[in-house]
Design an enzyme around this catalytic site. Structure first.
Site, PDB file in Angstrom:
ATOM      1  N   ASP A  67      31.967  90.085 -32.336  1.00 20.37           N
ATOM      2  CA  ASP A  67      30.749  90.467 -31.634  1.00 20.37           C
ATOM      3  C   ASP A  67      31.041  91.019 -30.246  1.00 20.37           C
ATOM      4  O   ASP A  67      32.167  90.949 -29.751  1.00 20.37           O
ATOM      5  CB  ASP A  67      29.784  89.273 -31.550  1.00 20.37           C
ATOM      6  CG  ASP A  67      30.471  87.968 -31.130  1.00 20.37           C
ATOM      7  OD1 ASP A  67      31.602  88.029 -30.627  1.00 20.37           O
ATOM      8  OD2 ASP A  67      29.868  86.903 -31.311  1.00 20.37           O
ATOM      9  N   ASN A 136      23.910  75.491 -30.884  1.00 16.41           N
ATOM     10  CA  ASN A 136      22.760  75.571 -31.796  1.00 16.41           C
ATOM     11  C   ASN A 136      23.194  75.958 -33.207  1.00 16.41           C
ATOM     12  O   ASN A 136      22.365  76.306 -34.042  1.00 16.41           O
ATOM     13  CB  ASN A 136      21.727  76.567 -31.258  1.00 16.41           C
ATOM     14  CG  ASN A 136      22.281  77.982 -31.147  1.00 16.41           C
ATOM     15  OD1 ASN A 136      23.420  78.253 -31.528  1.00 16.41           O
ATOM     16  ND2 ASN A 136      21.481  78.894 -30.607  1.00 16.41           N
ATOM     17  N   HIS A 138      25.157  78.546 -34.030  1.00  7.95           N
ATOM     18  CA  HIS A 138      25.395  79.964 -34.316  1.00  7.95           C
ATOM     19  C   HIS A 138      26.873  80.229 -34.601  1.00  7.95           C
ATOM     20  O   HIS A 138      27.749  79.517 -34.131  1.00  7.95           O
ATOM     21  CB  HIS A 138      24.838  80.880 -33.209  1.00  7.95           C
ATOM     22  CG  HIS A 138      25.575  80.873 -31.913  1.00  7.95           C
ATOM     23  ND1 HIS A 138      24.947  80.921 -30.685  1.00  7.95           N
ATOM     24  CD2 HIS A 138      26.910  80.846 -31.624  1.00  7.95           C
ATOM     25  CE1 HIS A 138      25.856  80.915 -29.733  1.00  7.95           C
ATOM     26  NE2 HIS A 138      27.054  80.871 -30.270  1.00  7.95           N
ATOM     27  N   GLU A 143      22.098  83.842 -34.658  1.00 10.19           N
ATOM     28  CA  GLU A 143      21.343  82.736 -34.083  1.00 10.19           C
ATOM     29  C   GLU A 143      20.443  82.097 -35.141  1.00 10.19           C
ATOM     30  O   GLU A 143      20.055  82.760 -36.110  1.00 10.19           O
ATOM     31  CB  GLU A 143      20.460  83.256 -32.944  1.00 10.19           C
ATOM     32  CG  GLU A 143      21.227  83.922 -31.804  1.00 10.19           C
ATOM     33  CD  GLU A 143      21.837  82.918 -30.822  1.00 10.19           C
ATOM     34  OE1 GLU A 143      22.069  81.749 -31.196  1.00 10.19           O
ATOM     35  OE2 GLU A 143      22.084  83.312 -29.675  1.00 10.19           O
TER      36      GLU A 143
END
Ligand code: F6R
Length: 240
Positions: A67, A136, A138, A143
């Protein structure tokens, strides 16, 4: 999923480096899928040491990163391209023209994602993909959401990720709000996956990942669909 429980961050880095090095020794022209963030820094340090001692060779290796923030210039010291140069590429005998990171400067980010997806398919699939995990859940910048994207795409970063990444920027307001990221399908196309996690802040995400359920509120749980995933973590990350 196979789990390697480690006593320390140092051990996580050593065990991960051994696995990556084995892939490189088996095929010197392998494709490495790489991640940024704080977790793999120790792994990259070990790979640098192994390269400098002559144990592993990067001269024929191709890399594809997960990414990149958007928009961001490659020479911005917070870009993932810059991170990879500083933490790995500048210190090993790799041909930088064979190191790929999504294009944070693209005029048309949607087109840049399609180009990147095609590139990963063309040079890949990755022989091994290195992953970290967000607090979280990801992976890459996939996400938690009601639905997850299969292919490389433009995404809005969540509040939680912006807050977690603010530590790398002068202020939270400087954190880009978008990113270009491989999708879950792109990640799962890798032949082998290792996911690294250390510290109690990752415990909830690791627990959900290992719950045996495919839960889009924990994108890392999609790794359960892959046949060759190794979780390398410390006791704090496994605490829940
Ligand atoms: C980085 C990436 C992210 C990180 C995750 C964990 O390329 O894709 O998913 O792996 O945010 O980051 P750290 O390691 O900083 O806790």
């Amino acid at each position: 999923m196979k789990i390697i429980l480690c006593k320390s961050y140092e051990e996580i880095s050593v065990r991960a480096a051994e696995i990556v090095a084995d892939v490189m020794k088996a095929d010197p022209a392998c494709v490495l899928g790489l991640a940024t963030g704080s977790t793999p820094v120790g792994l990259y340090q070990k790979l640098i040491e192994m390269n400098q001692s002559g144990e592993i060779d990067f001269s024929e290796v191709t890399t594809v990163n997960l990414d990149e923030y958007y928009p961001i210039a490659p020479d911005n010291d917070q870009s993932y391209r810059y991170f990879m140069n500083v933490n790995l590429f500048d210190h090993v005998n790799i041909d930088k023209s064979k190191t790929y990171v999504p294009d944070g400067t693209a005029v048309d980010p949607v087109e840049a994602c399609a180009t990147y997806e095609a590139l990963v398919a063309q040079v890949g699939p990755a022989d091994i993909q290195v992953l970290g995990i967000g607090q979280n859940g990801h992976i890459g910048f996939n996400e938690p959401d009601a639905a997850l994207e299969v292919a490389t795409h433009v995404t809005d970063l969540t509040e939680s990720t912006i807050k977690a990444n603010a530590r790398f920027f002068s202020s939270e307001a400087d954190v880009p709000t978008k990113a270009l990221t491989m999708g879950i399908g792109t990640i799962l196309s890798a032949k082998k996956i290792i996911i690294l996690a250390n510290g109690a802040a990752k415990a909830e995400a690791v627990k959900k990942m290992l719950s045996g359920k495919l839960d889009t509120s924990c994108p890392a749980s999609m790794l359960n669909l892959h046949g060759d995933v190794t979780v390398i973590c410390d006791e704090a990350a496994m605490g829940r």
